[in-house]
Write an enzyme that holds these catalytic residues in place. Structure first.
Site, PDB file in Angstrom:
ATOM      1  N   GLU A 150       0.843  -1.181   0.000  1.00  0.00           N
ATOM      2  CA  GLU A 150       0.000   0.000   0.000  1.00  0.00           C
ATOM      3  C   GLU A 150       0.883   1.236   0.000  1.00  0.00           C
ATOM      4  OE1 GLU A 150      -3.544  -2.162   2.643  1.00  0.00           O
ATOM      5  OE2 GLU A 150      -2.658  -0.285   3.338  1.00  0.00           O
ATOM      6  N   GLY A 208       4.883  -0.601   2.594  1.00  0.00           N
ATOM      7  CA  GLY A 208       5.737  -1.238   1.604  1.00  0.00           C
ATOM      8  C   GLY A 208       6.597  -2.276   2.289  1.00  0.00           C
ATOM      9  N   TRP A 226       1.240  -0.681  -6.428  1.00  0.00           N
ATOM     10  CA  TRP A 226       2.297  -1.466  -7.099  1.00  0.00           C
ATOM     11  C   TRP A 226       1.839  -2.865  -7.476  1.00  0.00           C
ATOM     12  CZ3 TRP A 226       4.938   2.511  -8.069  1.00  0.00           C
ATOM     13  CH2 TRP A 226       5.281   3.450  -7.093  1.00  0.00           C
ATOM     14  N   THR A 254       1.556  -5.424 -10.048  1.00  0.00           N
ATOM     15  CA  THR A 254       2.037  -5.849 -11.360  1.00  0.00           C
ATOM     16  C   THR A 254       0.999  -6.746 -12.029  1.00  0.00           C
ATOM     17  OG1 THR A 254       4.259  -5.806 -10.428  1.00  0.00           O
ATOM     18  CG2 THR A 254       3.997  -6.852 -12.568  1.00  0.00           C
ATOM     19  N   ARG A 257      33.167  -3.781 -32.374  1.00  0.00           N
ATOM     20  CA  ARG A 257      33.560  -2.372 -32.325  1.00  0.00           C
ATOM     21  C   ARG A 257      35.083  -2.240 -32.464  1.00  0.00           C
ATOM     22  NH1 ARG A 257      32.215   3.002 -32.994  1.00  0.00           N
ATOM     23  NH2 ARG A 257      33.035   4.316 -31.300  1.00  0.00           N
ATOM     24  N   GLN A 306      42.953  -5.144 -22.782  1.00  0.00           N
ATOM     25  CA  GLN A 306      42.887  -5.834 -21.494  1.00  0.00           C
ATOM     26  C   GLN A 306      41.883  -5.182 -20.543  1.00  0.00           C
ATOM     27  OE1 GLN A 306      46.308  -5.894 -18.621  1.00  0.00           O
ATOM     28  NE2 GLN A 306      46.349  -8.081 -19.138  1.00  0.00           N
ATOM     29  N   GLU A 360       9.223  -6.999  -4.308  1.00  0.00           N
ATOM     30  CA  GLU A 360       9.196  -8.251  -3.523  1.00  0.00           C
ATOM     31  C   GLU A 360      10.197  -8.211  -2.379  1.00  0.00           C
ATOM     32  OE1 GLU A 360       8.618 -12.042  -5.369  1.00  0.00           O
ATOM     33  OE2 GLU A 360       7.724 -11.117  -7.142  1.00  0.00           O
ATOM     34  N   THR A 373      12.743  -4.928  -0.699  1.00  0.00           N
ATOM     35  CA  THR A 373      13.957  -4.226  -1.091  1.00  0.00           C
ATOM     36  C   THR A 373      15.186  -5.007  -0.646  1.00  0.00           C
ATOM     37  OG1 THR A 373      14.150  -2.951   0.953  1.00  0.00           O
ATOM     38  CG2 THR A 373      12.775  -2.014  -0.807  1.00  0.00           C
ATOM     39  N   GLN A 380      17.606  -3.939   0.984  1.00  0.00           N
ATOM     40  CA  GLN A 380      17.915  -3.620   2.375  1.00  0.00           C
ATOM     41  C   GLN A 380      17.120  -4.537   3.319  1.00  0.00           C
ATOM     42  OE1 GLN A 380      17.336  -1.235  -0.039  1.00  0.00           O
ATOM     43  NE2 GLN A 380      19.542  -0.813  -0.173  1.00  0.00           N
TER      44      GLN A 380
END
Length: 386
Positions: free
Chosen positions: A128, A132, A157, A159, A270, A281, A366, A368, A370
């Site tokens: 909500e 979170g 949020w 999905t 490239r 290297q 799903e 954080t 942290q």
């Protein structure tokens, strides 16, 4: 690829089917859907044709009963082509795990066959605006109303928000009991009082709609109380996240792998100072570090998925480890890939910048990274050893 070691014939079959969908369907439309934000219905149809929509659903309810590892292999391959389509697929597992883990037999028979066949998509309504990381502080309420419940509140949020037809929604039926008062409900699109709110304008995963959900005295039948028992919602949510987080980690591995492949090909093609930049290297060291990080993340994700499939205890810690390591890896690797492309990497003319944008959200949703570190540390302190 070293990561294939130890995979069974069944694992490899799922991986190959998903890779075919990724290469033939996902990659050709990824950039356009990222631009328009349209939902990838053609991709969903391709998954249905390959019988991949019910990989994780038990066989008795129309699925394959294949487990979390096979789910992760499919998510990884899809995300290798597009992180948005990877989560558009994986969120069906997130939304249906509560039914698989905590639903009544009648609820499983009523909802899971349609999900397994891809006839209906499902979303997960926990977060909500003010709840979170602190999911237990949710404000949504469920009050008994005759033989059913009246849901009031908002979810954030979500999905697959507008693409889904079924939603597992969490609300407090007894606020005085805190998290023990949270219950879970199966809500269907079209129920009176249930509205799809605004769509978020996101930095990445733009082809999958993320919406607010609004419940204004939404009438939910008593039979849609998940498990038929109040107060089990928080447990349902936590069990679900333990099993779904390796899927997010697999999405991250797929993004990192896809970015690495693009960077490897680009540095070979490239030329600067009269030679391919892959011969320098400094570039080789960056590519080597990217490859090491991707492979280490892949092995941790597979280990977590296997532990879940084997029914091991303390899967919370391993799932959190896989999620935090793989998603941090995806952000590092995709950023390095953009750097290797130079100015072209910052241009939408090339696909690599999308990988970096898609990767960022994996560190956030799903749980954080942290919060994942909190989960890991608390488990270590409680258990005292790995």
């Amino acid at each position: 690829m070293a990561g294939l070691a130890g995979l069974t014939k069944q694992n490899l079959e799922y991986r190959e089917k998903a890779r075919e969908v990724s290469d033939k369907v996902v990659r050709p439309i990824a950039a356009e859907l990222d631009r328009t934000g349209e939902y990838p219905w053609a991709f969903i149809e391709a998954l249905k044709e390959k019988n991949l929509m019910g990989v994780w659903v038990p066989k008795e309810y129309g699925g394959d009963g294949a487990g979390v590892l096979d789910l992760c292999l499919v998510v990884e391959e899809i995300s290798r082509g597009c992180g948005g389509m990877g989560v558009a697929y994986a969120v069906n597992a997130l939304g249906s795990f509560p039914i698989i883990l905590g639903g009544t037999e009648e609820q499983k028979k009523r909802y899971l066959p349609d999900i397994a066949a891809g006839r209906k998509l499902i979303a997960f309504g926990l977060s909500e605006k003010t709840a979170g990381s602190d999911a237990g502080s949710l404000k949504a309420r469920a009050e008994k109303d005759g033989g059913g419940y009246s849901l009031t509140g908002e979810k954030k949020w979500n999905t697959n928000g507008n693409a889904a037809s079924i939603y597992t929604v969490f609300a407090s039926s007894n606020p005085d009991r805190g998290t023990r008062g949270i219950s879970s409900f199966i809500v269907e699109k079209g129920m009176a009082g249930f509205e799809i709110g605004k769509r978020e304008d996101l930095m990445g995963i733009r082809c999958v709609p993320v919406h607010e959900l609004h419940f204004r005295d939404c009438r939910v039948p008593g039979d849609n109380l998940l498990g038929g028992k109040e107060g089990m919602g928080f447990a349902h949510a936590m069990m679900t996240l333990d099993r779904a987080r390796p899927g997010v980690a697999a999405q991250a591995v797929g993004l990192a792998q896809g970015a690495l492949e693009l960077a490897l090909q680009y540095t070979k093609d490239r030329n600067q100072f009269g030679q391919s930049i892959s011969s320098f290297q400094a570039i080789q060291f960056i590519l080597a570090d990217m490859a090491v990080q991707v492979e280490a993340a892949r092995q941790l994700v597979y280990a977590a998925a296997r532990a879940i499939d084997e029914g091991q205890s303390n899967i919370s810690r391993l799932a959190a480890m896989a999620k935090v390591f793989a998603t941090d890896t995806a952000m590092r690797v995709t950023t390095d890939a953009v750097q290797l492309f130079g100015g072209y990497g910052y241009s939408r003319e090339y696909p690599v910048e999308k990988y970096m944008r898609d990767a960022k959200i994996t560190q956030i949703y799903e749980g954080t990274n942290q919060i994942q570190r909190v989960v890991i540390a608390r488990s270590l302190i409680k258990e005292g050893a790995l």
